[in-house]
Design a protein around this motif. Structure first.
Motif: not given
Length: 300
Positions: A213-220, A269-278
């Protein structure tokens, strides 16, 4: 800090006043909660959230961690920083190392001995095992500090020795041996259970990363973390670690500010399409336990 120090001293005063009585088991419950709150503050001190200078943070961390609750603050802080650098990474995060619980199918395949035995029914054993977590942390703290390479080895060992001498001395001075042992089992068991129940919703059941898995800091940080909603009561009960996504993105941010950052992070996260779980607290446990049960399925 002032509130929990007063609560700590008041709880021990209550212990002395109650004396030789089975009512001490209620005091054990109170002390377990207070000890956990000290743990939350020690965590914040480790992230340099409280004081401007490193030296002040170190002194306070040693007092709140080693002296007050008997946990090696320096060792735990180093381990926790490794977790933050690579959350839920099976090769680099010490919190998902298969010491007893296994967190991925690959770990199941490589497991032997106790972890392999436990993995079959680890979802059912998870909460009972947390009753041993405080004892595990005490032992691991001492073992880490006995290594010659340990930083602040003698000051930390001295503070741990002072804690254990005062703690066991107080308990056995007030209670006869039988009641004292029951008190220790209840207090330390609930202390570990509370800590475990606080940290379990944060990452358990979230994606486990590997070297592929090669993820950037935010996604990681975001994709491996889970927030728990619930309002002010939940903030206090979970030491504000229910804002786990924001905490992982900004580990030095003082805990009371995490709730202010939360809507900003969620919107981004919604703007860039990254799943945000709450999710809610019980739903987070259900997801975590469901993942552990699925991981152990191949052994059943």
């Amino acid at each position: 800090m002032t509130v929990i120090v007063i609560a700590y001293l008041a709880a021990w005063l209550l212990f002395a006043l109650v004396g030789d009585s089975w009512l001490q088991l209620l005091v054990a419950i109170v002390l377990a909660v207070v000890f956990a709150q000290f743990g939350f503050l020690a965590h914040d001190l480790g992230h340099r959230q409280v004081f401007r200078t490193r030296s002040s943070s170190d002194v306070a961390g040693l007092l709140f961690g080693n002296l007050a609750i008997g946990l090696g603050w320096g060792w735990w802080n180093t381990k926790h920083n490794r977790h933050h650098a690579n959350p839920n990474h099976e090769d680099h995060d010490p919190d998902v190392s298969p010491a007893v619980i296994v967190f991925s199918a690959d770990q199941v395949g490589r497991s032997t001995g106790l972890p392999r035995f436990v993995a079959r029914y680890q979802a059912y054993l998870f909460f009972p095992l947390l009753l041993l977590e405080a004892w595990h942390l005490h032992v691991a703290s001492v073992k880490a500090l006995l290594k010659p390479s340990a930083r602040r080895r003698w000051p930390e060992l001295g503070l741990l020795a002072a804690h254990f001498a005062a703690y066991f001395g107080m308990v056995f001075a007030v209670l006869p041996p039988g009641k004292a042992i029951v008190f220790l089992v209840v207090h330390q068991g609930l202390f570990g259970l509370y800590l475990g129940c606080t940290f379990a919703p944060n990452h358990k059941g979230m994606p486990v990363l590997t070297k592929e898995d090669k993820l950037d800091f935010l996604r990681k940080q975001v994709l491996t973390s889970r927030n728990v909603r619930g309002g002010p009561f939940m903030d206090i009960a979970l030491g504000q670690l229910n804002y786990q996504i924001e905490h992982h993105l900004f580990p030095h941010m003082p805990a009371p500010n995490l709730r202010l950052a939360q809507p900003i992070v969620q919107q981004y996260c919604a703007e860039i399409g990254v799943s945000y779980l709450q999710t809610g607290l019980f739903a987070s446990y259900r997801q975590a336990l469901g993942h552990l049960h699925e991981v152990g399925a191949q052994l059943r």
